[in-house]
Enzyme design. Structure first.
Site, PDB file in Angstrom:
ATOM      1  N   CYS B 124       9.555   8.853  24.148  1.00  0.00           N
ATOM      2  CA  CYS B 124       8.415   8.417  24.972  1.00  0.00           C
ATOM      3  C   CYS B 124       7.132   8.246  24.149  1.00  0.00           C
ATOM      4  CB  CYS B 124       8.199   9.394  26.115  1.00  0.00           C
ATOM      5  SG  CYS B 124       8.272  11.128  25.629  1.00  0.00           S
ATOM      6  N   HIS B 237       1.357  10.453  28.404  1.00  0.00           N
ATOM      7  CA  HIS B 237       1.089  10.929  27.048  1.00  0.00           C
ATOM      8  C   HIS B 237      -0.088  10.115  26.497  1.00  0.00           C
ATOM      9  CE1 HIS B 237       4.599  13.225  27.400  1.00  0.00           C
ATOM     10  NE2 HIS B 237       5.383  12.670  26.509  1.00  0.00           N
TER      11      HIS B 237
END
EC number: 1.2.1.11
Lengths: 332, 332
Positions: B124, B237
């Protein structure tokens, strides 16, 4: 020594009282100053209640003023206080004045000589960074420093901490999250915006790390780039740091240097889950350094992680350490 | 297309259902697989309840398997599934296999050619990074990349998110904070430890960013150093990125490139407090990029900040985009 604390009710002010106690600083008299709103209240010091006074517009009847009431107050009053006292100023108002020493006692205590009654205490992020960076710089010659910060809500004072706690409660209750101190709600968020944006796209907080690192380390050649980010923690600023050095460096050699560095706790044993954390650095005088490893981008490079209580080494502790320097003859 | 989702009840599994709906993916039949514990329950897809089945040890009766049940499951079963289906695997089990394409459709769709029924979906953090990095790399030639991450609890799955919420409630109630998914309590803390430590002192998460950036961008010369840090957010994130380029670059030129880049939202207007934030990137397909400024450490350098929903571009969205590639003839 007669000590005056300006901004006594703030997050740093309260830590100043606690640090003076813990370090057995020789206080012959303590005066506490805050806004008119707090005047008449009191704070405890060494078991006694000390009254809080409204800040007068005159010099203060103390030997040392520990000022932590923001840049505007310092800019206006420090020159007045400096007529009768030595001012240790926690704001950024005088840090970049070439005539004002900017001191981290472990690093440049000598620079205090010739001060003109105003001594600047560094920005919290910088103070924590240089504790690890300077010993390595001395040994291996730092050339380029890249810093990304994880800064706690109390970097914005007691109101920042309260806003985070209050907002977190609101979030968990499914209510809209109020914010005023921070540009956006901080609970469960990170905000890459601390202090005002400058023309070059950096924030003032980020530029302070460059300006102050150069001034404290006495090296205007070192290049520093910072991204300053507010995270939803209460205390402690953490920093991910990548450094290119002039000379070859290994993690082992860096650990050896940092092991003996004053004010540094080497916390670097990943196999046993030991690395710097806000959780463990909270309330600690020393700055935690760990995650030391060879940089993958520089041949002579190092990556590491630091965590330091920014209300202590980043503010109150460092200010009291400067006051301690005033008591003793300074080594050349 | 007959689609099977393995790990349907996890954080990524649920997003896969939602992304298939939102992108009007042509699903002729949907099979959901999870652990025996969830078998017999159901999840809604396009208004209908779909039963959850226990994962069999046989090939699955679908054209495409979207696998998101962790590396151990994928390692064991993907070779079996691959006998009858194309497997798009969200784990790291096959990413570094030279025979397995690692795909971000906006960047290296061509690399899907010749796949042997297993296609890897990237880590990710890497997927979010390369969305901004690759367009700049193509235009200016990236040499060195330094990344510090601000990774959310859901990067560790639904249990990570629950642990953060539960722990935050415990903290606010003055109770001890329990933790199991994370090495330390995450509420009001940051933890520089994601995935297992490697011999070189980096975590596997940090090394993935190097390995996968090189593989996706098709450039083994680019140097990448990462510090991966878990922060107390729920989704998204964020990453602070410093890049040295081969050729001169200005923030204006970088903005022009990123403005036209697929899957990127340029959010870069500090004067109006517009920059990437978990708050605004949550639930968004595109990755936010902003805080673009000239690096202070590299002559041909750039600093910027990205925020991307790691359950979407970092996982479910990218997997569905890969499935979309399978439907159309791939350009050479």
């Amino acid at each position: 020594m007669r000590i005056g604390i300006v901004g006594a009710t703030g997050a740093v002010g309260k830590e100043l009282l606690s640090v003076l106690e813990k370090r057995n600083f020789p206080v012959s008299e303590l005066r506490l100053y805050a806004s008119a709103r707090s005047a008449g209240k009191s704070l405890k010091f060494r078991g006694k209640e000390v009254n809080i006074e409204a800040l007068p517009e005159t010099p203060l009847p103390v030997d040392v003023v520990l000022a932590s009431a923001g840049g505007a107050i310092s800019k206006q009053y420090a020159p007045i206080w400096a007529k009768q006292s030595v001012v240790i100023d926690n704001s950024s108002a005088f840090r970049y004045d070439p005539g004002v020493p900017l001191i981290v006692p472990e690093i440049n205590a000598h620079a205090i000589q010739g001060h003109k009654n105003i001594i600047a205490n560094p920005n919290c992020t910088t103070a924590i960074l240089v504790m690890a960076l300077y010993p390595l710089h001395k040994a291996f010659g730092a050339k380029r420093v890249i810093v990304s910060t994880y800064q706690s809500s109390s970097g914005a004072g007691a109101s920042g901490m309260e806003e985070l706690l209050h907002g977190t409660r609101q979030y968990l209750a499914g209510q809209p999250v109020e914010h005023k101190t921070f540009a956006y709600p901080l609970p469960f968020n990170v905000i890459p915006h601390i202090d005002a944006f400058q023309e070059n796209g950096y924030t003032k907080e980020e530029m302070k790390v460059l300006w102050e690192t150069q001034k404290i380390m006495g090296d205007t050649q070192i290049r520093v780039s910072c991204t300053a980010v507010r995270v939803p923690t209460l205390r402690v600023h953490s920093e991910a740091v990548t450094v290119e050095f002039e000379r070859p460096i290994s993690p082992e050699a860096a650990r050896e240097v940092l092991q003996g560095a004053p004010g540094v706790d080497l916390v670097d044993d990943p196999a046993n889950k030991r690395y710097p954390l806000p959780l463990t650095a909270t309330g600690k005088f020393n700055v935690e350094v760990g995650r030391i490893r060879k940089s993958l981008v520089f041949d002579n490079g190092l990556d590491f992680f630091v965590a330091g209580d920014q209300l202590l080494k980043g503010a109150a502790l460092n200010a009291v350490q400067i006051a301690e320097l005033l008591q003793k003859p300074v080594a050349g």
